[in-house]
Design a protein around this motif. Structure first.
Motif, PDB file in Angstrom:
ATOM      1  N   MET A   1       0.843  -1.195   0.000  1.00  0.00           N
ATOM      2  CA  MET A   1       0.000   0.000   0.000  1.00  0.00           C
ATOM      3  C   MET A   1       0.877   1.243   0.000  1.00  0.00           C
ATOM      4  N   SER A   2       0.430   2.267  -0.688  1.00  0.00           N
ATOM      5  CA  SER A   2       1.169   3.526  -0.716  1.00  0.00           C
ATOM      6  C   SER A   2       0.210   4.680  -0.483  1.00  0.00           C
ATOM      7  N   LEU A   3       0.769   5.820  -0.146  1.00  0.00           N
ATOM      8  CA  LEU A   3      -0.024   7.024   0.045  1.00  0.00           C
ATOM      9  C   LEU A   3       0.106   7.911  -1.180  1.00  0.00           C
ATOM     10  N   THR A   4      -0.983   8.542  -1.556  1.00  0.00           N
ATOM     11  CA  THR A   4      -0.949   9.469  -2.681  1.00  0.00           C
ATOM     12  C   THR A   4      -0.605  10.857  -2.162  1.00  0.00           C
ATOM     13  N   VAL A   5       0.572  11.315  -2.528  1.00  0.00           N
ATOM     14  CA  VAL A   5       1.036  12.632  -2.104  1.00  0.00           C
ATOM     15  C   VAL A   5       1.436  13.407  -3.352  1.00  0.00           C
ATOM     16  N   SER A   6       0.864  14.588  -3.521  1.00  0.00           N
ATOM     17  CA  SER A   6       1.123  15.384  -4.722  1.00  0.00           C
ATOM     18  C   SER A   6       1.689  16.746  -4.334  1.00  0.00           C
ATOM     19  N   PRO A   7       3.016  16.871  -4.300  1.00  0.00           N
ATOM     20  CA  PRO A   7       3.627  18.167  -3.975  1.00  0.00           C
ATOM     21  C   PRO A   7       3.231  19.228  -5.001  1.00  0.00           C
ATOM     22  N   GLN A   8       3.151  20.454  -4.560  1.00  0.00           N
ATOM     23  CA  GLN A   8       2.795  21.545  -5.469  1.00  0.00           C
ATOM     24  C   GLN A   8       3.877  21.765  -6.513  1.00  0.00           C
ATOM     25  N   PHE A   9       5.137  21.537  -6.109  1.00  0.00           N
ATOM     26  CA  PHE A   9       6.261  21.727  -7.019  1.00  0.00           C
ATOM     27  C   PHE A   9       7.039  20.422  -7.140  1.00  0.00           C
ATOM     28  N   THR A  10       7.430  20.086  -8.348  1.00  0.00           N
ATOM     29  CA  THR A  10       8.195  18.866  -8.603  1.00  0.00           C
ATOM     30  C   THR A  10       9.626  19.229  -8.974  1.00  0.00           C
ATOM     31  N   SER A  55       4.706  10.336  21.993  1.00  0.00           N
ATOM     32  CA  SER A  55       3.414   9.661  21.973  1.00  0.00           C
ATOM     33  C   SER A  55       2.638  10.084  20.734  1.00  0.00           C
ATOM     34  N   GLY A  56       1.979   9.126  20.090  1.00  0.00           N
ATOM     35  CA  GLY A  56       1.208   9.440  18.896  1.00  0.00           C
ATOM     36  C   GLY A  56       0.244   8.314  18.567  1.00  0.00           C
ATOM     37  N   THR A  57      -0.340   8.383  17.375  1.00  0.00           N
ATOM     38  CA  THR A  57      -1.328   7.397  16.941  1.00  0.00           C
ATOM     39  C   THR A  57      -0.917   6.830  15.593  1.00  0.00           C
ATOM     40  N   ILE A  58      -1.086   5.520  15.432  1.00  0.00           N
ATOM     41  CA  ILE A  58      -0.729   4.858  14.178  1.00  0.00           C
ATOM     42  C   ILE A  58      -1.907   4.021  13.688  1.00  0.00           C
ATOM     43  N   LEU A  59      -1.799   3.532  12.467  1.00  0.00           N
ATOM     44  CA  LEU A  59      -2.858   2.726  11.871  1.00  0.00           C
ATOM     45  C   LEU A  59      -3.032   1.404  12.614  1.00  0.00           C
ATOM     46  N   ALA A  60      -4.203   0.812  12.443  1.00  0.00           N
ATOM     47  CA  ALA A  60      -4.487  -0.482  13.057  1.00  0.00           C
ATOM     48  C   ALA A  60      -3.502  -1.528  12.549  1.00  0.00           C
ATOM     49  N   ALA A  61      -3.245  -2.524  13.393  1.00  0.00           N
ATOM     50  CA  ALA A  61      -2.356  -3.617  12.995  1.00  0.00           C
ATOM     51  C   ALA A  61      -3.056  -4.452  11.937  1.00  0.00           C
ATOM     52  N   ASP A  62      -2.581  -4.348  10.716  1.00  0.00           N
ATOM     53  CA  ASP A  62      -3.206  -5.037   9.594  1.00  0.00           C
ATOM     54  C   ASP A  62      -2.159  -5.152   8.493  1.00  0.00           C
ATOM     55  N   PRO A  63      -2.061  -6.301   7.832  1.00  0.00           N
ATOM     56  CA  PRO A  63      -1.061  -6.443   6.766  1.00  0.00           C
ATOM     57  C   PRO A  63      -1.131  -5.334   5.722  1.00  0.00           C
ATOM     58  N   VAL A  67       3.192  -1.740   5.975  1.00  0.00           N
ATOM     59  CA  VAL A  67       4.263  -1.066   5.231  1.00  0.00           C
ATOM     60  C   VAL A  67       4.270   0.429   5.538  1.00  0.00           C
ATOM     61  N   LEU A  68       3.084   1.032   5.558  1.00  0.00           N
ATOM     62  CA  LEU A  68       2.995   2.467   5.832  1.00  0.00           C
ATOM     63  C   LEU A  68       3.417   2.783   7.266  1.00  0.00           C
ATOM     64  N   THR A  69       2.938   1.988   8.205  1.00  0.00           N
ATOM     65  CA  THR A  69       3.239   2.255   9.612  1.00  0.00           C
ATOM     66  C   THR A  69       4.720   2.086   9.909  1.00  0.00           C
ATOM     67  N   ILE A  70       5.322   1.030   9.389  1.00  0.00           N
ATOM     68  CA  ILE A  70       6.749   0.819   9.641  1.00  0.00           C
ATOM     69  C   ILE A  70       7.570   1.938   9.011  1.00  0.00           C
TER      70      ILE A  70
END
Length: 230
Positions: A1-10, A55-63, A67-70
């Motif tokens: 899984m990946s996150l969609t991130v679109s910077p304003q400048f490339t 201290s913070g919050t992370i995604l649920a433990a799920d396969p 990848v994102l959490t690690i």
């Protein structure tokens, strides 16, 4: 899984570059919409007993989330190690994260350099990772604060040995009466006398503008822990 991130400048020279702040915001937004999100608490413990807490919050433990959490926690821990320091990483709330960090900071892991440099070289022991059963088992944050300097009275010299020039200043009761920069080339000079002569020359130049010398201070690069050069 990946996150969609679109910077304003490339960046033209690195079109795949994603600023960490944007990726972290995207991860935080995903966590906010995750009904199974969980609390993560970390403690960076140093050999003198001081500790830093996060201290913070992370995604649920799920396969699907692992990848994102690690990636998120690995980047976070690396930053905190270099910002705050510590050789013992304690993890509460996510035993799976502790296992992953243990592998990453193992002798053959992805962060072997950090393990050896931050851990062994600076704090005298390899970085270790341990999961604890609850946040109550983590040490409270504590750190030693020390007031340095602030002594301006008298006749003082300050100097800095840079890679391309030497800088110095002479002060009388906090007022600068002389300052200068002198070009030199220490990096390629293997003869210790070159360095000794350069430092002596700088100090003599500054001292010539003072009626006496009460104190001399020099800047230092590197890492100091409890007044010891590491």
């Amino acid at each position: 899984m990946s996150l969609t991130v679109s910077p304003q400048f490339t960046p033209a020279l690195d079109p795949g570059f994603v600023p960490a702040v944007l990726w972290n915001r995207a991860y935080a937004a995903k966590v906010a919409n995750d009904s199974g999100s969980r609390k993560l608490d970390l403690a960076l413990v140093r050999t003198d007993g001081t500790a830093f807490r996060w201290s913070g919050t992370i995604l649920a433990a799920d396969p699907a989330n692992d990848v994102l959490t690690i990636k998120y926690v690995e980047r976070l821990v690396k930053f905190l190690l270099w910002q705050k320091g510590g050789s013992r990483i304690l993890v509460a709330g996510a035993p799976d994260v502790a296992i992953a960090l243990s592998e990453i900071y193992s002798e053959s892991g992805l962060r072997k350099f950090d393990r050896d440099f931050i851990g062994t070289k600076i704090f005298g022991e390899p970085i270790s990772v341990k999961a604890v059963r609850s946040v109550e088992e983590l040490p409270e944050e504590n750190g030693a604060a020390m007031s340095l300097g602030r002594n301006l009275e008298g006749c003082r010299i300050g100097f800095d040995l840079g890679g391309s020039d030497r800088k110095c200043a002479a002060l009388i009761d906090g007022e600068v009466v002389f300052s200068e920069e002198v070009v030199w080339d220490p990096y390629f000079q293997s003869d210790p006398q070159y360095h000794i002569d350069g430092i002596h020359d700088t100090l003599k130049r500054a001292a010539a503008h003072l009626p006496r010398v009460d104190a001399i201070g020099g800047s230092s690069a590197g890492v100091y822990v409890n007044n010891e050069i590491r």
